[in-house]
Design an enzyme around this catalytic site. Structure first.
Site, PDB file in Angstrom:
ATOM      1  N   ASP A 183      -6.231   2.277  -3.044  1.00 43.29           N
ATOM      2  CA  ASP A 183      -7.399   1.983  -2.212  1.00 43.29           C
ATOM      3  C   ASP A 183      -7.749   3.135  -1.283  1.00 43.29           C
ATOM      4  OD1 ASP A 183      -5.284   1.678  -0.428  1.00 43.29           O
ATOM      5  OD2 ASP A 183      -6.007  -0.213   0.421  1.00 43.29           O
TER       6      ASP A 183
ATOM      7  N   ASP B 105      -1.462   1.870  -4.153  1.00 46.54           N
ATOM      8  CA  ASP B 105      -2.324   0.782  -4.620  1.00 46.54           C
ATOM      9  C   ASP B 105      -3.758   1.247  -4.821  1.00 46.54           C
ATOM     10  OD1 ASP B 105      -2.838   0.971  -1.857  1.00 46.54           O
ATOM     11  OD2 ASP B 105      -3.424  -1.143  -1.734  1.00 46.54           O
TER      12      ASP B 105
ATOM     13  N   SER C   1       0.825  -1.205   0.000  1.00 43.17           N
ATOM     14  CA  SER C   1       0.000   0.000   0.000  1.00 43.17           C
ATOM     15  C   SER C   1       0.856   1.252   0.000  1.00 43.17           C
ATOM     16  CB  SER C   1      -0.968  -0.041   1.189  1.00 43.17           C
ATOM     17  OG  SER C   1      -1.921   0.983   1.091  1.00 43.17           O
TER      18      SER C   1
ATOM     19  N   ASP D  19      -3.239   6.675  -3.092  1.00 41.01           N
ATOM     20  CA  ASP D  19      -1.981   6.108  -2.632  1.00 41.01           C
ATOM     21  C   ASP D  19      -1.520   5.073  -3.655  1.00 41.01           C
ATOM     22  OD1 ASP D  19      -3.852   4.128  -2.077  1.00 41.01           O
ATOM     23  OD2 ASP D  19      -2.918   3.551  -0.187  1.00 41.01           O
TER      24      ASP D  19
END
Length: 599
Positions: free
Chosen positions: A339, A337, A172, A335
């Site tokens: 999410d 990734d 992440s 961010d």
């Protein structure tokens, strides 16, 4: 220290280093990755001569990396306490064994399905391919996503492909040196409301037990007993990602909110969200989009930021500079990734661009969804017997509960993390203050920064057409419910023992006042209640209504303190004074919290 005791100490250290060197040599001999094997050999050689290398080697072999509800997340490198192909193969074998157990319980002769995704970090593709190869060899029908893609696409794919599990290889918004391994369950493995949701207990412990069994039946670093297929998994075509884009694009409501005149600056923070996020926005009619050029392409080294996290100071500097240059109406950031979503705009009170706090965005989306009837999807059949439910985590603002109540909706408070928020029955919308928003549980039952960004764009465009801004909505909410203001103290440590010591200090010497107001309520949340499972957190409420929650981070070496103050607002003319008061109160509460922690 006497000469003899010093000699004994040096001898003990030499023996420990020798034992670590032997363990490292054994691990390197069996390492699944020649690169980390060579890295380990070099580290072991240096450890005999430099204390820094010896400390790194000791930490690399300080037990096995523990699998929990967040899966795995750690620094990449060799050894059992790092993220590497050996550790990932063992994790994959453990997840596969758990899926087969669940399949046998669900239906005899049933073949489970799993989907594996990955981001653009170093080693992510190799970790994902090894996972697909192990799942396939175990007899699991496996899908491997075709390219580095956002985490919400993987969460969507779990339900879209009717899979019992999903694995996302990502760290992440962690630093570039980290990687991670998240597990979702779906299909027949779990109840319908938990399909496509991250795991919770007891699944984490059961998977960990399988991983331990795999690890204990082989020599250090040896994964030769774990079968890997060289083919047999399916790589979905473009239709999977297209289905995700179509489902998210359809969340927009052009009949009720037709305005599309909005200039947007977008950054994907060197991650994998650029193409998908922009396609979703464009598909919904938002075409005046200016991506940050230096951050739009995936880059696992995140060269323009110290930390690839929109919450970190300085992370959005390039985006705000571009927003100023092009005269943007709103800034959207995902961010790495994708999410999570950050939102920024030009503050009319200061004339400066600023990022909205996660709780402010949570309130804006709650207000917008309430104005749409509480559901993000179009064409849903109303069900009068089901009242929409808004949910947020215990560390998020209490304002959402007031928004829900005013709309006639239910509100549920959960533990921190979307593994809890996403499980709320009847969920229409959920968020947590760390920039995570679930605006369409029927599409992605997890946080999704791209769908959240789309609805913020829809809201901002509609407001612009009325000559208003997102700040005006926040003012309206303050007038109706009181001015809620949040802040966070985040203390990063090198030694996790420091966090344990700070939590112990608070339990032994609980603060009596915050901002001069006596603590009227204290809850040690390590004790479960009828509403919430036990968690390592401390909650304080003051007579003025201020709230402080202290807890260790679940994914980073940080102690986090969440602060919220509420100031009543008598009228629009009082807003400026109320803002000054919440700023003062937050500063005072923050100082008292730091003092209680010995900072």
């Amino acid at each position: 220290m006497t000469h003899s005791s010093q000699t004994r100490s040096e001898s003990t250290a030499a023996l420990e280093t020798a034992a670590l060197t032997a363990a490292a040599s054994q691990w390197a001999a069996h390492d699944a990755d020649p690169g980390t094997a060579a890295q380990l050999t070099t580290l072991a050689r240096r450890a005999a001569h430099t204390p820094e290398a010896a400390a790194e080697l000791a930490d690399s072999f300080d037990g096995n990396l523990q699998f929990g509800t967040a899966g795995l997340r750690a620094v990449m490198g060799p050894g059992p306490n790092r993220m590497n192909r050996t550790v990932v193969r063992r994790a994959a074998a453990g997840v596969a064994a758990h899926l087969l157990d669940l399949a046998r319980q669900a239906a005899p002769e049933y073949t489970p399905r799993a989907v594996v995704g990955y981001d653009a970090r170093h080693n992510s593709r190799d970790f994902a391919r090894d996972t697909a190869a192990i799942f396939t060899a175990a007899g699991i029908e496996t899908f491997l996503l075709p390219a580095p893609l956002p985490t919400p696409v993987l969460a969507f794919a779990v339900r879209h492909l009717d899979c019992e599990a999903g694995v996302m290889v990502t760290a992440s918004h962690n630093p570039a040196k980290d990687n991670g391994y998240k597990v979702y369950l779906g299909g027949r493995a779990v109840a319908p409301e938990a399909r496509g949701v991250q795991i919770v207990a007891p699944h984490d412990a059961q998977i960990a037990a399988h991983i331990a069994a795999v690890s204990h039946t082989a020599e250090a670093g040896d994964t030769s007993a774990i079968a890997l297929a060289d083919k047999g998994w399916t790589v979905p075509g473009a239709d999977l990602v297209d289905s995700y884009k179509a489902a998210v694009t359809a969340l927009a409501d052009p009949e009720k909110f037709p305005a599309r005149d909005l200039r947007i600056v977008h950054t994907s923070m060197h991650g994998v969200g650029h193409e998908t996020a922009l396609a979703v926005l464009a598909g919904a009619g938002f075409t005046d989009i200016h991506p940050v050029p230096r951050q739009s392409a995936p880059d696992p080294d995140f060269p323009t930021v110290a930390f690839p996290n929109p919450e970190e100071p300085g992370a959005l500097d390039l985006a705000f500079a571009l927003a100023h240059e092009v005269g943007a109406d709103v800034m959207l950031a995902n961010d790495p990734d994708a999410d999570r979503a950050a939102v920024g705009a030009l503050d009319p009170a200061t004339g400066q661009w600023r990022k909205f706090h996660g709780d402010e965005v949570g309130a804006l989306l709650g207000a917008h969804l309430a104005s749409r009837g509480g559901r993000a999807e179009k064409g849903a059949t109303p069900d009068a017997s089901r009242v929409p439910v808004f949910a947020n985590s215990i560390v998020s603002s209490r304002l959402l509960a007031r928004i829900a109540s005013a709309a006639g909706y239910l509100h549920v408070q959960t533990l921190t993390g979307f593994k809890w928020i996403s499980r709320v029955p009847g969920l229409a919308y959920g968020y947590e203050e760390a920039l995570g928003y679930c605006v369409a549980p029927e599409v992605v039952r997890d946080k999704d920064g791209m769908s959240a960004g789309l609805l913020i764009a829809e809201m901002a465009a509609a407001l612009k057409a009325e000559g208003r801004t997102l700040f005006d909505v926040l003012d309206d909410l303050a007038l109706e419910h009181g001015l809620h203001a949040s802040d966070q103290i985040s203390i990063r440590v090198e030694d996790l023992g420091e966090i344990t010591a700070m939590m112990a200090r608070l339990r032994a010497e609980p603060p009596a006042f915050f901002d001069g107001s006596p603590v009227s309520g204290f809850t040690d949340m390590s004790v479960a209640t009828a509403e919430l499972p036990a968690t390592d957190a401390l909650l304080y409420l003051t007579g003025k209504g201020s709230r402080v929650i202290v807890r260790p981070s679940g994914t980073e070496p940080k102690l986090k303190c969440y602060l919220e103050v509420i100031v009543p607002v008598a009228g629009r003319a009082e807003l400026a004074a109320a803002r000054r008061e919440v700023s003062r109160a937050l500063a005072a509460v923050s100082a008292d919290v730091r003092a209680a922690l010995g900072q």
